[in-house]
Design an enzyme around this catalytic site. Structure first.
Site, PDB file in Angstrom:
ATOM      1  N   ARG A  22      92.203 -38.536  71.282  1.00 24.39           N
ATOM      2  CA  ARG A  22      92.375 -38.269  69.857  1.00 24.39           C
ATOM      3  C   ARG A  22      92.231 -36.771  69.619  1.00 24.39           C
ATOM      4  O   ARG A  22      91.531 -36.084  70.355  1.00 24.39           O
ATOM      5  CB  ARG A  22      91.333 -39.021  69.039  1.00 24.39           C
ATOM      6  N   ASP A  77      93.802 -38.352  64.516  1.00 23.08           N
ATOM      7  CA  ASP A  77      94.795 -39.305  64.993  1.00 23.08           C
ATOM      8  C   ASP A  77      94.944 -39.302  66.513  1.00 23.08           C
ATOM      9  O   ASP A  77      94.621 -38.334  67.190  1.00 23.08           O
ATOM     10  CB  ASP A  77      96.154 -38.996  64.360  1.00 23.08           C
ATOM     11  N   HIS A  78      95.496 -40.398  67.013  1.00 25.81           N
ATOM     12  CA  HIS A  78      95.771 -40.521  68.439  1.00 25.81           C
ATOM     13  C   HIS A  78      96.801 -39.479  68.866  1.00 25.81           C
ATOM     14  O   HIS A  78      97.750 -39.193  68.135  1.00 25.81           O
ATOM     15  CB  HIS A  78      96.301 -41.921  68.769  1.00 25.81           C
ATOM     16  N   ILE A  79      96.596 -38.941  70.036  1.00 23.85           N
ATOM     17  CA  ILE A  79      97.589 -38.025  70.610  1.00 23.85           C
ATOM     18  C   ILE A  79      98.729 -38.890  71.125  1.00 23.85           C
ATOM     19  O   ILE A  79      98.508 -39.867  71.842  1.00 23.85           O
ATOM     20  CB  ILE A  79      96.958 -37.175  71.725  1.00 23.85           C
TER      21      ILE A  79
END
Length: 190
Positions: free
Chosen positions: A94, A79-81
Site C-alpha cells: 500500500r 490505496d493498494h499499489i
C-alpha cells in the site's frame, strides 16, 4: 431533575472510559464518541469534537474544535499499489498514508468519504454521501462525487472575521460547555 444532575457525570465518565478503551491520548477531555467506531490511536482532536456511530478514522488525522462527524463517515486512504507488472495487487503493498487535517467547526455529513492527505478548512460543511478527494476551502459548503462547492457558508468577510474571532478563543472564554449540549436548544434560543 435526575437527568440534570447525573447526565453530566455519566457523560464525563463514559468519555473517560471510551478514550482509554480506544487508546486515544491526543484528544480533548470534551471529545465525544456516540457509538462504536474504528478510530486510530494517534487521532488528534480538539474540544467538543463529536464522532457519531460507525465511523472509520485512519491514522495521521487531526480534527479541530467543535467539529462533527455524522454516522458512517470514513477517513481512509493509502490505496493498494496496482502498477507493478507480474505481481497481483494483493501482494504489491500500500502507498504511505498522508496527514489529514479537518479544521474547526466542520460538519461532515453521513456516509461521506474523506481521502487521507486532504485539508478541510475551518467552518466547511460536507453534504451527506460526498467523496472528498482534494482540499476544501474554509466556510465552503460542498457535496457530490467528487465533492464540488455548492455555496459559501457566510455571505461577507465581516461574518467570516466574526466567526474566526470566536474560533480562536477557548470554549471557556466563549461561554460554551456541556451545559449547552445537555440543555433544550429551543429554550436557549428564546
Amino acid at each position: 431533575m435526575f437527568k440534570k444532575i447525573f447526565r453530566p457525570f455519566y457523560r464525563t465518565l463514559r468519555m473517560y472510559l471510551l478514550r482509554r478503551f480506544y487508546g486515544l491520548k491526543s484528544v480533548d477531555k470534551t471529545f465525544y464518541i456516540q457509538g462504536k467506531s474504528i478510530i486510530a490511536k494517534d487521532l488528534q482532536a480538539g474540544c467538543f469534537v463529536n464522532i457519531a456511530p460507525r465511523c472509520i478514522i485512519y491514522p495521521k488525522v487531526r480534527i479541530g474544535d467543535y467539529t462533527m462527524l455524522a454516522t458512517q463517515v470514513m477517513i481512509v486512504g493509502g490505496d493498494h499499489i496496482f502498477n507493478i507488472p507480474g505481481r497481483p495487487m494483493m501482494f504489491s503493498g500500500r502507498s504511505a498514508l498522508k496527514e489529514t487535517f479537518i479544521g474547526k467547526d466542520v460538519w461532515i455529513g453521513a456516509r461521506s468519504i474523506v481521502f487521507t492527505g486532504v485539508s478541510i478548512g475551518d467552518g466547511a460543511i460536507i453534504a451527506a454521501g460526498s467523496v472528498i478527494t482534494k482540499d476544501i476551502e474554509p466556510y465552503s459548503i460542498v457535496g457530490g462525487v467528487p465533492a464540488r462547492i455548492i455555496k459559501h457558508r457566510f455571505d461577507n468577510q465581516e461574518d467570516i472575521n466574526k466567526h474566526n474571532s470566536m474560533l480562536n478563543k477557548t470554549y471557556k472564554i466563549n461561554g460554551f460547555g456541556a451545559h449547552l449540549l445537555l440543555s433544550d436548544i429551543e429554550s436557549d434560543n428564546k
